[in-house]
Structures are given as structure tokens and as C-alpha cells.
Design an enzyme around this catalytic site. Structure first.
Site, short mmCIF file in Angstrom:
data_model
loop_
_atom_site.label_atom_id
_atom_site.label_comp_id
_atom_site.label_asym_id
_atom_site.label_seq_id
_atom_site.Cartn_x
_atom_site.Cartn_y
_atom_site.Cartn_z
N CYS A 86 0.83 -1.20 0.00
CA CYS A 86 0.00 0.00 0.00
C CYS A 86 0.87 1.26 0.00
O CYS A 86 1.52 1.55 -0.99
CB CYS A 86 -0.99 -0.04 1.17
SG CYS A 86 -2.37 1.10 0.96
N HIS A 203 -3.52 -5.62 1.08
CA HIS A 203 -2.87 -5.81 2.39
C HIS A 203 -2.84 -7.28 2.82
O HIS A 203 -3.77 -7.72 3.50
CB HIS A 203 -3.64 -5.03 3.45
CG HIS A 203 -3.45 -3.56 3.40
ND1 HIS A 203 -2.44 -2.91 4.07
CD2 HIS A 203 -4.13 -2.60 2.74
CE1 HIS A 203 -2.52 -1.60 3.84
NE2 HIS A 203 -3.54 -1.38 3.03
N GLU A 205 -1.22 -8.60 5.16
CA GLU A 205 -1.14 -8.72 6.63
C GLU A 205 -2.53 -8.65 7.28
O GLU A 205 -2.68 -8.98 8.45
CB GLU A 205 -0.21 -7.65 7.21
CG GLU A 205 -0.78 -6.24 7.35
CD GLU A 205 -0.83 -5.46 6.03
OE1 GLU A 205 -0.54 -6.05 4.97
OE2 GLU A 205 -1.17 -4.27 6.08
#
Lengths: 234, 83
Positions: A86, A203, A205
Site C-alpha cells: 500500500c 494488504h 497482513e
């Protein structure tokens, strides 16, 4: 595999990345302060998501001049692994490690939802545990994620097979409807020529634990963690 | 002292969604004559340098290094003497 998560003023996904590596993978991980010229001998540098320097001037424009970035450039030049997620992707384009730029979504909205991605290559340290052309679901959360590049650069990226993730529909088709932000060629993630630097808007994560609704992102971190064992999975 | 005014806009081939939104808004406000709108940035940089030439050289450098991203943006520079 030792990981380092860079912390810029305004990073807000640094703790999420740290958590996934420390608690989910149980691998060694360090925070790397933006003001230090020290990568603490990590093998893989993560530039996390967020709003470094408040996104002032342009996204990623000021972060690229942080002292730590000098070391990140050296690390990448020596073949070290770097992943920008990002805002991290935006910084990688600003610093010139990846081509193109990320501009305002045509919707003018901050888009925060799951997206389907097609994994275009699984011969990279970042993607070795995905299947080729696998369709995964990873969330995006950005206002400036529309990937643009001039025609020549875009052609080069395609020719050199450097598009790693593409927004797709449930059948893996690449089309306008599955493109959340007007990115050229539905590009969600690209790598450099050598394949040791990856930038992606989604993302991983945020979907690395079952309790968060999916494990598709965990595969990326596990791919990286497993890379030390022998490397050649291409 | 010199003041440089830098105007930054998206390159022609880069979609400017803010410009398009403003364009549509102007149409709905009754300005059908509007045929294009580009939204950009205006940056004023005051410099303590000795000459117009140095001011130009320095601001040009600042533009390529930080103020504009040549991949997506064009810029124009105007330098004037200020008190």
C-alpha cells in the site's frame, strides 16, 4: 529469514505486519526506525501501509528521503528482499525501485474492501507457496491506488512478466468490473527486474489469520519465511 | 529575496478524477461552456539567493527531486523578486 518493518511517521500497518511475522509465523522481526541508517541485518525489509508524512505533497514523496531509505536502496541493489504494501508500494515507486505511480482512485473514494487477485507468478520469494494463476482474496484500503505508467513502461512490465498480482473476478477473469481503482491492466502488484522487490496495493497482513476472515495473505509471508531454506522454488 | 511559484498539474494522458468531478459540478451549476478542468497544486517557495539565475536553477532542481513526480506530473515555474 529475519524481517524488518520500517516505521515512518504516519505508518499504521507496521504493527499488523510485525504481529503476523512475530506471532503467526514465529519468525524474527525488528522495527526499523525511519530516521536510522540501520537495517539491523534483516533479510527482508517491509515498507508497511499507512500515511507516511501525512501523504503531504504526494503519497510517498517525502518518505523516500528518509535516512533509512538509503539503506533500503543499498539492500535492494544487493539483491535483498523488499516488499512495499500500500503506502509502501507508493514509496517504492517514488524512490524509483519500481516504475509507474499510484494516483487517486477515479471514484475519489477511499476504498476499503476485499478484492480478488490472480497470482500471475509463483516463482518469486514472495509468492512461491501460491499456485500459478491462483485466485486469492486480499483486502485493499486506499484512496490513491490507481496504478499508472506510460505505454512503454507498461509494455515492458508485461513483456518481462513483472505483474505479480492482478485484480480479477471470481473466475480469474481480468475485466473492468473487477478493477476497483482503474489501475492500468488491472495491476495490483508488480516486481522489479530481478524479482527481489515487490510492491502491492492489497494488504496481505490483514488476512493472515483465520479469525480475520482468511489466510490468503499469510501464504505470502510464509513464502518469504520459507525462502531461506533453499531458495530455488522457481 | 526571490519567490518561485510552481504550478503542478497532471500530465495530459493521466486521468485527473478531481478535475473531472469539478468539471461535472460546473456543468450542473449552469456552465455548459466548460470543456475541460484540471486540478493542480500551487507551491510558493521563497528563497534567499543572490540572482534570478540561481533561483531558477535551484527551484528547477527542487521540482525534479521532490516537488513534482515526472512520471505523472508537469510543472511550470515563475520566479519574481520579493522584498
Amino acid at each position: 529469514m529475519r524481517f524488518g518493518v520500517v516505521v515512518f511517521p504516519g505508518s499504521n500497518c507496521d504493527a499488523d505486519c510485525y504481529h503476523v511475522i512475530d506471532k503467526v509465523l514465529a519468525e524474527p522481526v525488528e522495527y526499523l526506525w525511519h530516521g536510522d541508517r540501520d537495517l539491523k541485518e534483516v533479510d527482508c525489509v517491509i515498507l508497511p501501509g499507512g500515511f507516511s508524512y501525512g501523504d503531504y505533497l504526494r503519497v510517498g514523496a517525502i518518505a523516500r528521503f528518509s535516512p533509512v531509505m538509503e539503506k533500503v536502496l543499498e539492500h535492494a541493489a544487493g539483491g535483498g528482499l523488499v516488499i512495499g504494501i500500500c503506502n509502501g508500494f507508493q514509496i517504492l515507486t517514488e524512490v524509483g525501485l519500481l516504475p509507474g505511480a499510484l494516483v487517486r482512485n477515479p471514484s475519489l473514494k477511499f476504498q476499503c474492501h476485499n478484492t480478488r487477485l490472480r497470482v500471475e507468478r509463483n516463482d518469486l520469494p514472495f509468492t512461491s507457496l501460491y499456485k500459478k494463476k491462483e485466485i486469492v482474496e486480499i483486502p485493499i484500503a486506499h484512496g490513491e491506488g490507481s496504478f499508472v505508467a506510460d505505454e512503454e513502461t507498461l509494455e515492458l512490465l508485461e513483456k518481462e512478466n513483472r505483474v505479480v498480482f492482478r485484480y480479477c473476478d471470481e473466475n480469474g477473469e481480468i475485466n473492468g468490473i473487477s478493477n476497483p481503482n482503474g489501475s492500468l491492466n488491472n495491476i495490483a502488484g508488480i516486481c522489479n527486474e530481478k524479482g527481489n522487490v515487490l510492491g502491492m496495493m492489497p494488504h496481505p497482513e490483514r488476512c493472515a489469520e483465520e479469525i480475520l476472515g482468511g489466510l490468503d495473505g499469510e501464504i505470502l509471508f510464509r513464502s518469504l519465511a520459507g525462502w531461506r531454506q533453499g531458495g530455488d522454488v522457481a | 529575496m526571490f519567490k518561485a511559484v510552481v504550478t503542478i498539474t497532471f500530465k495530459k494522458n493521466i486521468l485527473d478524477p478531481q478535475g473531472s468531478a469539478v468539471h461535472k459540478a460546473l456543468h450542473s451549476l449552469g456552465y455548459p461552456e466548460v470543456s475541460d478542468v484540471r486540478v493542480g497544486k500551487h507551491i510558493e517557495v521563497v528563497m534567499d539567493v543572490d540572482s534570478d539565475e540561481i533561483a531558477h536553477k535551484r527551484i528547477e532542481e527542487m521540482c525534479t527531486k521532490l516537488l513534482a513526480n515526472p512520471v505523472i506530473e508537469d510543472y511550470q515555474i515563475n520566479v519574481a523578486v520579493v522584498e
